[in-house]
Design a protein around this motif. Structure first.
Motif, PDB file in Angstrom:
ATOM      1  N   ILE B  85       0.850  -1.196   0.000  1.00  0.00           N
ATOM      2  CA  ILE B  85       0.000   0.000   0.000  1.00  0.00           C
ATOM      3  C   ILE B  85       0.883   1.242   0.000  1.00  0.00           C
ATOM      4  O   ILE B  85       1.908   1.285   0.678  1.00  0.00           O
ATOM      5  N   ASP B  86       0.455   2.238  -0.746  1.00  0.00           N
ATOM      6  CA  ASP B  86       1.178   3.500  -0.782  1.00  0.00           C
ATOM      7  C   ASP B  86       0.836   4.298   0.474  1.00  0.00           C
ATOM      8  O   ASP B  86      -0.295   4.717   0.658  1.00  0.00           O
ATOM      9  N   THR B  87       1.828   4.465   1.344  1.00  0.00           N
ATOM     10  CA  THR B  87       1.556   5.234   2.564  1.00  0.00           C
ATOM     11  C   THR B  87       2.427   6.480   2.652  1.00  0.00           C
ATOM     12  O   THR B  87       2.669   6.996   3.729  1.00  0.00           O
ATOM     13  N   LEU B  88       2.901   6.964   1.520  1.00  0.00           N
ATOM     14  CA  LEU B  88       3.574   8.262   1.535  1.00  0.00           C
ATOM     15  C   LEU B  88       2.544   9.299   1.980  1.00  0.00           C
ATOM     16  O   LEU B  88       1.369   9.180   1.665  1.00  0.00           O
ATOM     17  N   LEU B  89       2.995  10.302   2.711  1.00  0.00           N
ATOM     18  CA  LEU B  89       2.062  11.342   3.132  1.00  0.00           C
ATOM     19  C   LEU B  89       1.870  12.311   1.970  1.00  0.00           C
ATOM     20  O   LEU B  89       2.822  12.946   1.526  1.00  0.00           O
ATOM     21  N   PRO B  90       0.648  12.412   1.457  1.00  0.00           N
ATOM     22  CA  PRO B  90       0.438  13.164   0.213  1.00  0.00           C
ATOM     23  C   PRO B  90       0.695  14.663   0.342  1.00  0.00           C
ATOM     24  O   PRO B  90       0.911  15.322  -0.665  1.00  0.00           O
ATOM     25  N   TRP B  91       0.666  15.196   1.574  1.00  0.00           N
ATOM     26  CA  TRP B  91       0.879  16.644   1.733  1.00  0.00           C
ATOM     27  C   TRP B  91       2.345  17.000   1.912  1.00  0.00           C
ATOM     28  O   TRP B  91       2.687  18.157   2.078  1.00  0.00           O
ATOM     29  N   ILE B 100      10.791  12.327   7.027  1.00  0.00           N
ATOM     30  CA  ILE B 100       9.828  12.277   8.137  1.00  0.00           C
ATOM     31  C   ILE B 100      10.326  11.436   9.315  1.00  0.00           C
ATOM     32  O   ILE B 100      10.168  11.804  10.475  1.00  0.00           O
ATOM     33  N   TYR B 132       5.213  16.515  -5.210  1.00  0.00           N
ATOM     34  CA  TYR B 132       4.297  15.830  -4.295  1.00  0.00           C
ATOM     35  C   TYR B 132       4.019  14.427  -4.835  1.00  0.00           C
ATOM     36  O   TYR B 132       4.111  14.206  -6.047  1.00  0.00           O
ATOM     37  N   PHE B 134       1.467  12.822  -5.706  1.00  0.00           N
ATOM     38  CA  PHE B 134       0.553  12.668  -6.842  1.00  0.00           C
ATOM     39  C   PHE B 134       1.219  12.960  -8.190  1.00  0.00           C
ATOM     40  O   PHE B 134       0.700  12.590  -9.233  1.00  0.00           O
ATOM     41  N   GLU B 135       2.373  13.627  -8.133  1.00  0.00           N
ATOM     42  CA  GLU B 135       3.070  13.948  -9.379  1.00  0.00           C
ATOM     43  C   GLU B 135       4.048  12.850  -9.803  1.00  0.00           C
ATOM     44  O   GLU B 135       4.715  12.984 -10.816  1.00  0.00           O
ATOM     45  N   ARG B 148      12.525   6.327   2.218  1.00  0.00           N
ATOM     46  CA  ARG B 148      11.956   6.891   3.447  1.00  0.00           C
ATOM     47  C   ARG B 148      12.282   5.958   4.613  1.00  0.00           C
ATOM     48  O   ARG B 148      12.580   6.400   5.721  1.00  0.00           O
TER      49      ARG B 148
END
Lengths: 259, 266
Positions: B85-91, B100, B132, B134-135, B148
């Motif tokens: 699962i993608d758990t990068l923080l989107p913000w 982080i 970010y 999403f990019e 990370r």
């Protein structure tokens, strides 16, 4: 077809301006030929003239300033309370079990109907309007913050926990940031509510402010003044929304739909 | 003798089910992972590989048996866990996400930046520091997720089918990255995967689990020389022999698992 094409944007802007102008023109003509009675709805030429006088006499600024302070203070206090209480109830089960039903039950009461009693409690000054305004804003922000907290992505939370984050860090790094879009949605609704609260509060009893002015002008049959005030309120709402959009642009850079 | 990193002794686990008593997932598993070893768990779908991984990572508790990390019971204080699962923080930007773990540890800005710069360039994400999530493409997101985890320097990294859903080329590239990372950082890594190619390419040892309830069926030492490269290993004699061997063992288990499922449905 892309909707952010500048030529299409410019065209729809021109079309919008044309529509507004022809609407105003039609209103003027209908009033001129007495098809609609200007006594009840005035007419654009008279309204603009009155608006000009209202502005130049300094009265506009004076009343605007009062209403603006009430609405902004209400928006601020309501938002702060809504975020804090929404965040606590969204996260702490037992607090939510106790206070959730109470808050929801109170939400059912039409709050504007209680305006007279708030004026009794807080007086004819700005405090009572700020209270009404904040109360309306609170509910909107509270519900959306609460929803936001409840829909936090639990995979992200456990990923950060595995990286060694403590409770407070999880709150600060994951839960609150992921609620920002929800909180902003609440505030967007809150903008209209804060103005509504301030204006209705002024109807009920005040000595100044745009709502008071509307009330006063209506009872003395100065419809053009009522319309001038509506124009001011319109611009105020627009300015508030513009300000929020600016904040959204800065806070939501990370969302694909905010570029 | 080599140092032991993870020790699993006689561990069993039963998942509680709604209708009947419970689903026996793991049965008396004992396993030892050496320090800096790359170990891969393979087995038929639904056999309990991921359950075993999450027990080792301390995400859930075993019903019986004992799991020790560096000789101590309970969850390791610093561990890495990469899931599908993608758990990068989107913000957060790529840099923000990579930093982080260090930020949680209140590392100085200078050090954070030097660590994230090094890792970002190591996996070829240079130029995307301020993008970010999403990019990014799926493969880039995965790379960001891997570094990370590396950034805060855990001794042990658990990977639960980390590359599922990515296309073959991207998987190959990421495997190359993982090989390089292991070479440079020498972590203890436990990987769960369906993909035998991936398992052999990356690991020192492949452990094959039986159909549910999982027990250890067999172990294969992968003695392909390191440093390895994905392209070279894949066509070597040893790789092909090992691949055939594990595949045959695994397909026997898959058939058994299939029969088991038919049995349960009846």
């Amino acid at each position: 077809m892309k909707t952010d094409d500048p030529s299409i944007k410019a065209r729809s802007k021109t079309l919008m301006t044309a529509m507004i102008l022809s609407g105003l023109g039609l209103w003027e003509i209908l009033a001129e030929f007495k098809i609609i009675n200007p006594f009840y709805s005035s007419r654009p030429s008279v309204i603009f003239l009155d608006f000009y006088r209202f502005l130049m006499s300094g009265e506009l600024a004076q009343h605007l300033w009062i209403t603006l302070q009430e609405a902004l203070a209400g928006l601020f206090l309501g938002t702060v309370a809504g975020v804090i209480i929404g965040a606590v109830l969204g996260r702490v089960r037992w607090v939510a079990d106790i206070f959730g039903p109470i808050i929801t039950a109170l939400y059912g009461i039409p709050k504007l109907a209680l305006a007279p009693i708030f004026i009794l409690w807080f007086g004819l000054g700005m405090e009572s309007k700020i209270f009404i305004s904040a109360l309306l804003v609170f509910y909107l922000v509270f519900f959306s913050t609460f929803e936001g907290i409840r829909s936090v992505n639990s995979d992200m939370v456990s990923a950060i926990r595995l990286m060694g984050a403590g409770r407070f860090q999880i709150y600060q790094r994951v839960i609150l940031p992921s609620c920002v879009p929800w909180i902003l949605t609440g505030i967007r609704g809150g903008i209209g509510a804060s103005l509504l609260g301030a204006i209705v509060g002024e109807y009920m009893g005040a000595g100044a402010g745009l709502g008071w002015m509307v009330q006063y002008a209506t009872t003395t049959y100065q419809i053009e003044r009522v319309m001038s005030c509506l124009l001011v309120l319109l611009f105020m709402g627009l300015a508030f929304n513009k300000g929020l959009s600016f904040c959204e642009g800065r806070l939501l850079k990370w969302r694909p739909d905010h570029r | 003798m080599q140092k032991e990193s993870i020790s699993v002794k006689d561990v069993s686990k039963t998942h509680a089910l709604k209708n009947n008593a419970g689903l026996n997932v793991l049965s008396h598993i004992s396993l030892s992972v050496q320090d800096q070893e790359f170990l891969t768990l393979v087995g038929p779908s639904g056999c309990g590989k991921s359950t075993l991984l999450s027990l080792m990572a301390g995400l859930s508790a075993a019903d019986s048996g004992e799991i020790r990390i560096h000789g101590r019971e309970g969850r390791a204080p610093v561990l890495g866990y990469i899931s599908q699962i993608d758990t990068l923080l989107p913000w957060l930007t790529v840099r923000g996400n990579v930093e982080i773990g260090l930020e949680l540890r209140r590392v100085s800005d200078r050090e954070k930046k030097s660590v994230s710069d090094r890792l970002i360039h190591q996996v070829g994400l240079g130029g995307f520091e301020n993008s970010y999530p999403f990019e990014l493409s799926g493969g880039m997101k995965k790379r960001a997720a891997v570094i990370r985890t590396l950034a805060y320097d855990p001794d042990i990294i658990f990977m639960d089918e980390p590359f599922v859903g990515l296309d073959v080329q991207t998987r190959d590239e990421l495997e190359e990255d993982i090989l390089k990372i292991w070479q440079d950082h020498r972590k203890t890594i436990v990987l769960v995967t369906h993909d035998l190619t991936e398992a052999i390419t990356l690991s020192d040892r492949v452990v094959l689990l039986t159909a549910r309830p999982a027990a250890i069926k067999s172990e294969y030492a992968v003695s392909l020389p390191r440093p390895r490269s994905v392209a070279e290993t894949r066509f070597s004699e040893e790789f092909i022999t090992l691949h055939r061997q594990i595949w045959q063992d695994l397909s026997a288990e898959v058939t058994r698992a299939g029969k088991g499922i038919l049995h349960e449905n009846r």
